[in-house]
Scaffold this motif. Structure first.
Motif, PDB file in Angstrom:
ATOM      1  N   MET A   1      -6.759 -44.834   6.606  1.00  0.00           N
ATOM      2  CA  MET A   1      -6.848 -43.937   5.474  1.00  0.00           C
ATOM      3  C   MET A   1      -7.729 -44.555   4.392  1.00  0.00           C
ATOM      4  O   MET A   1      -7.778 -45.768   4.253  1.00  0.00           O
ATOM      5  CB  MET A   1      -5.459 -43.668   4.921  1.00  0.00           C
ATOM      6  CG  MET A   1      -5.010 -42.268   5.195  1.00  0.00           C
ATOM      7  SD  MET A   1      -3.488 -41.842   4.363  1.00  0.00           S
ATOM      8  CE  MET A   1      -2.310 -42.674   5.391  1.00  0.00           C
ATOM      9  N   ILE A   2      -8.399 -43.718   3.634  1.00  0.00           N
ATOM     10  CA  ILE A   2      -9.314 -44.196   2.604  1.00  0.00           C
ATOM     11  C   ILE A   2      -8.558 -44.627   1.350  1.00  0.00           C
ATOM     12  O   ILE A   2      -7.420 -44.224   1.124  1.00  0.00           O
ATOM     13  CB  ILE A   2     -10.376 -43.134   2.249  1.00  0.00           C
ATOM     14  CG1 ILE A   2      -9.733 -41.877   1.638  1.00  0.00           C
ATOM     15  CG2 ILE A   2     -11.213 -42.798   3.465  1.00  0.00           C
ATOM     16  CD1 ILE A   2     -10.723 -40.869   1.106  1.00  0.00           C
ATOM     17  N   SER A   3      -9.236 -45.435   0.544  1.00  0.00           N
ATOM     18  CA  SER A   3      -8.661 -45.886  -0.722  1.00  0.00           C
ATOM     19  C   SER A   3      -9.197 -45.015  -1.865  1.00  0.00           C
ATOM     20  O   SER A   3     -10.146 -44.244  -1.692  1.00  0.00           O
ATOM     21  CB  SER A   3      -9.053 -47.344  -0.974  1.00  0.00           C
ATOM     22  OG  SER A   3     -10.434 -47.427  -1.279  1.00  0.00           O
ATOM     23  N   GLY A   4      -8.608 -45.187  -3.040  1.00  0.00           N
ATOM     24  CA  GLY A   4      -9.077 -44.473  -4.213  1.00  0.00           C
ATOM     25  C   GLY A   4     -10.510 -44.824  -4.559  1.00  0.00           C
ATOM     26  O   GLY A   4     -11.298 -43.967  -4.964  1.00  0.00           O
ATOM     27  N   SER A   5     -10.869 -46.093  -4.385  1.00  0.00           N
ATOM     28  CA  SER A   5     -12.242 -46.531  -4.672  1.00  0.00           C
ATOM     29  C   SER A   5     -13.243 -45.861  -3.736  1.00  0.00           C
ATOM     30  O   SER A   5     -14.323 -45.444  -4.166  1.00  0.00           O
ATOM     31  CB  SER A   5     -12.357 -48.051  -4.530  1.00  0.00           C
ATOM     32  OG  SER A   5     -11.541 -48.696  -5.470  1.00  0.00           O
ATOM     33  N   GLN A   6     -12.884 -45.759  -2.459  1.00  0.00           N
ATOM     34  CA  GLN A   6     -13.765 -45.080  -1.512  1.00  0.00           C
ATOM     35  C   GLN A   6     -13.886 -43.600  -1.858  1.00  0.00           C
ATOM     36  O   GLN A   6     -14.961 -43.018  -1.749  1.00  0.00           O
ATOM     37  CB  GLN A   6     -13.241 -45.242  -0.086  1.00  0.00           C
ATOM     38  CG  GLN A   6     -13.424 -46.636   0.471  1.00  0.00           C
ATOM     39  CD  GLN A   6     -12.745 -46.798   1.804  1.00  0.00           C
ATOM     40  OE1 GLN A   6     -11.545 -46.558   1.938  1.00  0.00           O
ATOM     41  NE2 GLN A   6     -13.510 -47.205   2.814  1.00  0.00           N
ATOM     42  N   CYS A   7     -12.778 -43.015  -2.301  1.00  0.00           N
ATOM     43  CA  CYS A   7     -12.785 -41.602  -2.686  1.00  0.00           C
ATOM     44  C   CYS A   7     -13.631 -41.376  -3.936  1.00  0.00           C
ATOM     45  O   CYS A   7     -14.214 -40.329  -4.116  1.00  0.00           O
ATOM     46  CB  CYS A   7     -11.354 -41.116  -2.904  1.00  0.00           C
ATOM     47  SG  CYS A   7     -11.226 -39.340  -3.186  1.00  0.00           S
ATOM     48  N   ARG A   8     -13.715 -42.357  -4.787  1.00  0.00           N
ATOM     49  CA  ARG A   8     -14.548 -42.251  -5.990  1.00  0.00           C
ATOM     50  C   ARG A   8     -16.021 -42.387  -5.636  1.00  0.00           C
ATOM     51  O   ARG A   8     -16.877 -41.702  -6.186  1.00  0.00           O
ATOM     52  CB  ARG A   8     -14.135 -43.309  -7.010  1.00  0.00           C
ATOM     53  CG  ARG A   8     -14.856 -43.203  -8.330  1.00  0.00           C
ATOM     54  CD  ARG A   8     -14.347 -44.173  -9.386  1.00  0.00           C
ATOM     55  NE  ARG A   8     -14.388 -45.558  -8.954  1.00  0.00           N
ATOM     56  CZ  ARG A   8     -13.317 -46.307  -8.685  1.00  0.00           C
ATOM     57  NH1 ARG A   8     -12.100 -45.811  -8.793  1.00  0.00           N
ATOM     58  NH2 ARG A   8     -13.443 -47.562  -8.302  1.00  0.00           N
ATOM     59  N   ALA A   9     -16.362 -43.266  -4.689  1.00  0.00           N
ATOM     60  CA  ALA A   9     -17.757 -43.528  -4.337  1.00  0.00           C
ATOM     61  C   ALA A   9     -18.355 -42.448  -3.430  1.00  0.00           C
ATOM     62  O   ALA A   9     -19.518 -42.080  -3.585  1.00  0.00           O
ATOM     63  CB  ALA A   9     -17.867 -44.887  -3.656  1.00  0.00           C
ATOM     64  N   ALA A  10     -17.587 -41.952  -2.476  1.00  0.00           N
ATOM     65  CA  ALA A  10     -18.116 -41.028  -1.471  1.00  0.00           C
ATOM     66  C   ALA A  10     -18.693 -39.736  -2.046  1.00  0.00           C
ATOM     67  O   ALA A  10     -19.774 -39.327  -1.624  1.00  0.00           O
ATOM     68  CB  ALA A  10     -17.047 -40.727  -0.431  1.00  0.00           C
ATOM     69  N   PRO A  11     -18.038 -39.070  -2.995  1.00  0.00           N
ATOM     70  CA  PRO A  11     -18.633 -37.837  -3.525  1.00  0.00           C
ATOM     71  C   PRO A  11     -19.997 -38.069  -4.181  1.00  0.00           C
ATOM     72  O   PRO A  11     -20.881 -37.211  -4.118  1.00  0.00           O
ATOM     73  CB  PRO A  11     -17.609 -37.351  -4.555  1.00  0.00           C
ATOM     74  CG  PRO A  11     -16.321 -37.904  -4.070  1.00  0.00           C
ATOM     75  CD  PRO A  11     -16.675 -39.252  -3.510  1.00  0.00           C
ATOM     76  N   ALA A  12     -20.184 -39.232  -4.788  1.00  0.00           N
ATOM     77  CA  ALA A  12     -21.490 -39.537  -5.381  1.00  0.00           C
ATOM     78  C   ALA A  12     -22.544 -39.658  -4.285  1.00  0.00           C
ATOM     79  O   ALA A  12     -23.673 -39.175  -4.442  1.00  0.00           O
ATOM     80  CB  ALA A  12     -21.413 -40.821  -6.199  1.00  0.00           C
ATOM     81  N   LEU A  13     -22.193 -40.287  -3.173  1.00  0.00           N
ATOM     82  CA  LEU A  13     -23.149 -40.448  -2.073  1.00  0.00           C
ATOM     83  C   LEU A  13     -23.530 -39.114  -1.440  1.00  0.00           C
ATOM     84  O   LEU A  13     -24.687 -38.889  -1.110  1.00  0.00           O
ATOM     85  CB  LEU A  13     -22.574 -41.377  -1.004  1.00  0.00           C
ATOM     86  CG  LEU A  13     -22.494 -42.847  -1.358  1.00  0.00           C
ATOM     87  CD1 LEU A  13     -21.746 -43.612  -0.276  1.00  0.00           C
ATOM     88  CD2 LEU A  13     -23.882 -43.434  -1.534  1.00  0.00           C
TER      89      LEU A  13
END
Length: 99
Positions: A1-13
């Motif tokens: 499962m993804i972390s909050g940090s990954q969830c914050r970075a992915a939409p920007a990418l």
């Protein structure tokens, strides 16, 4: 499962707003915001829905591999062909490190 940090970075990418991610995943915007800020976690089903939506948009999540978790974009078909071509060129095998 993804972390909050990954969830914050992915939409920007993948260049998607929190509102659009909410529509695609079915997770409320406030819950996404709180997850990104590590204030609160959605349930496992919500995190899985976020991950699936982001992966459909082109995000690739990198699990802990000794160097930390991360996220990157999928290669486009043209990029994959270019990498395949370059890998088949041969040549001297050397250390990849730059001094």
């Amino acid at each position: 499962m993804i972390s909050g940090s990954q969830c914050r970075a992915a939409p920007a990418l993948v260049e998607v707003t929190r509102a659009k991610l909410s529509l695609r995943s079915g997770v409320f915007e406030d819950a996404i915001r709180d997850f990104e800020r590590k204030v609160d976690n959605p349930n496992d089903r919500g995190i899985e829905a976020l991950q699936a939506a982001l992966e459909e948009l082109g995000a690739v999540f990198i699990p802990e591999n000794g160097g930390g978790i991360g996220v990157r974009l999928k290669f486009t078909a043209a990029e994959a062909r270019q990498i395949e071509r370059l890998e088949g060129e041969g040549g001297i095998v050397a250390n990849d490190r730059v001094p």
